[in-house]
Design a protein around this motif. Structure first.
Motif, short mmCIF file in Angstrom:
data_model
loop_
_atom_site.label_atom_id
_atom_site.label_comp_id
_atom_site.label_asym_id
_atom_site.label_seq_id
_atom_site.Cartn_x
_atom_site.Cartn_y
_atom_site.Cartn_z
N PRO A 39 49.02 43.89 42.85
CA PRO A 39 48.67 44.25 41.48
C PRO A 39 48.42 43.04 40.58
N LEU A 40 48.89 41.89 40.99
CA LEU A 40 48.65 40.67 40.22
C LEU A 40 47.15 40.40 40.10
N VAL A 41 46.41 40.75 41.13
CA VAL A 41 44.95 40.54 41.10
C VAL A 41 44.33 41.39 39.99
N VAL A 42 44.78 42.62 39.86
CA VAL A 42 44.27 43.48 38.80
C VAL A 42 44.67 42.93 37.44
N GLY A 43 45.88 42.39 37.33
CA GLY A 43 46.32 41.78 36.08
C GLY A 43 45.46 40.60 35.68
N VAL A 44 45.10 39.78 36.65
CA VAL A 44 44.21 38.64 36.37
C VAL A 44 42.85 39.15 35.92
N GLY A 45 42.36 40.20 36.58
CA GLY A 45 41.09 40.79 36.17
C GLY A 45 41.13 41.33 34.75
N LEU A 46 42.26 41.94 34.39
CA LEU A 46 42.41 42.45 33.02
C LEU A 46 42.38 41.32 31.99
N VAL A 47 43.09 40.25 32.29
CA VAL A 47 43.12 39.11 31.36
C VAL A 47 41.73 38.49 31.23
N VAL A 48 41.05 38.32 32.35
CA VAL A 48 39.70 37.76 32.31
C VAL A 48 38.78 38.67 31.51
N ALA A 86 39.01 40.59 46.05
CA ALA A 86 40.20 40.19 46.82
C ALA A 86 40.33 41.02 48.08
N TRP A 87 39.99 42.28 48.02
CA TRP A 87 40.07 43.15 49.20
C TRP A 87 39.04 42.73 50.24
N ALA A 110 35.82 44.00 35.11
CA ALA A 110 36.48 42.83 35.69
C ALA A 110 37.67 43.21 36.57
N ALA A 111 38.48 44.17 36.16
CA ALA A 111 39.68 44.51 36.93
C ALA A 111 39.34 45.09 38.30
N PRO A 112 38.49 46.12 38.38
CA PRO A 112 38.12 46.61 39.71
C PRO A 112 37.32 45.59 40.51
N LYS A 135 42.84 43.08 53.30
CA LYS A 135 43.95 44.02 53.11
C LYS A 135 44.08 44.33 51.62
N THR A 136 44.91 45.29 51.30
CA THR A 136 45.08 45.69 49.90
C THR A 136 45.70 44.56 49.09
N PRO A 137 45.03 44.13 48.03
CA PRO A 137 45.55 43.03 47.21
C PRO A 137 46.73 43.49 46.35
#
Length: 74
Positions: free
Chosen positions: A36-45, A26-27, A18-20, A32-34
């Motif tokens: 770190p919040l996007v990775v955090g959301v992926g981790l939570v999901v 998002a990328w 989910a995180a990657p 453009k480079t998203p």
């Protein structure tokens, strides 16, 4: 295998996917480079889906095994 170990493994796989996946989506959408919040959301999901899905799968599998054992007895 015990249920907590199985749920932990399923959660780990869900987080690793989910995180990657959230970052790549998002990328691709943003171009453009998203952040770190996007990775955090992926981790939570991944955590939510992994714990709920792994636990549900384990319980369903146990119920099917119990039903098959009862059918064999009857």
């Amino acid at each position: 295998m015990k249920k907590p170990v199985f749920v932990f493994l399923v959660t780990t796989v869900a987080v690793l996917l989910a995180a990657p996946g959230a970052w790549a989506t998002a990328w691709l959408v943003g171009g453009k480079t998203p952040s770190p919040l996007v990775v955090g959301v992926g981790l939570v999901v991944g955590l939510i889906v992994g714990t709920m899905g792994g636990s549900r799968f384990w319980d369903d599998r146990r119920a099917i095994r119990e039903r098959a054992a009862q059918d064999d007895e009857g």
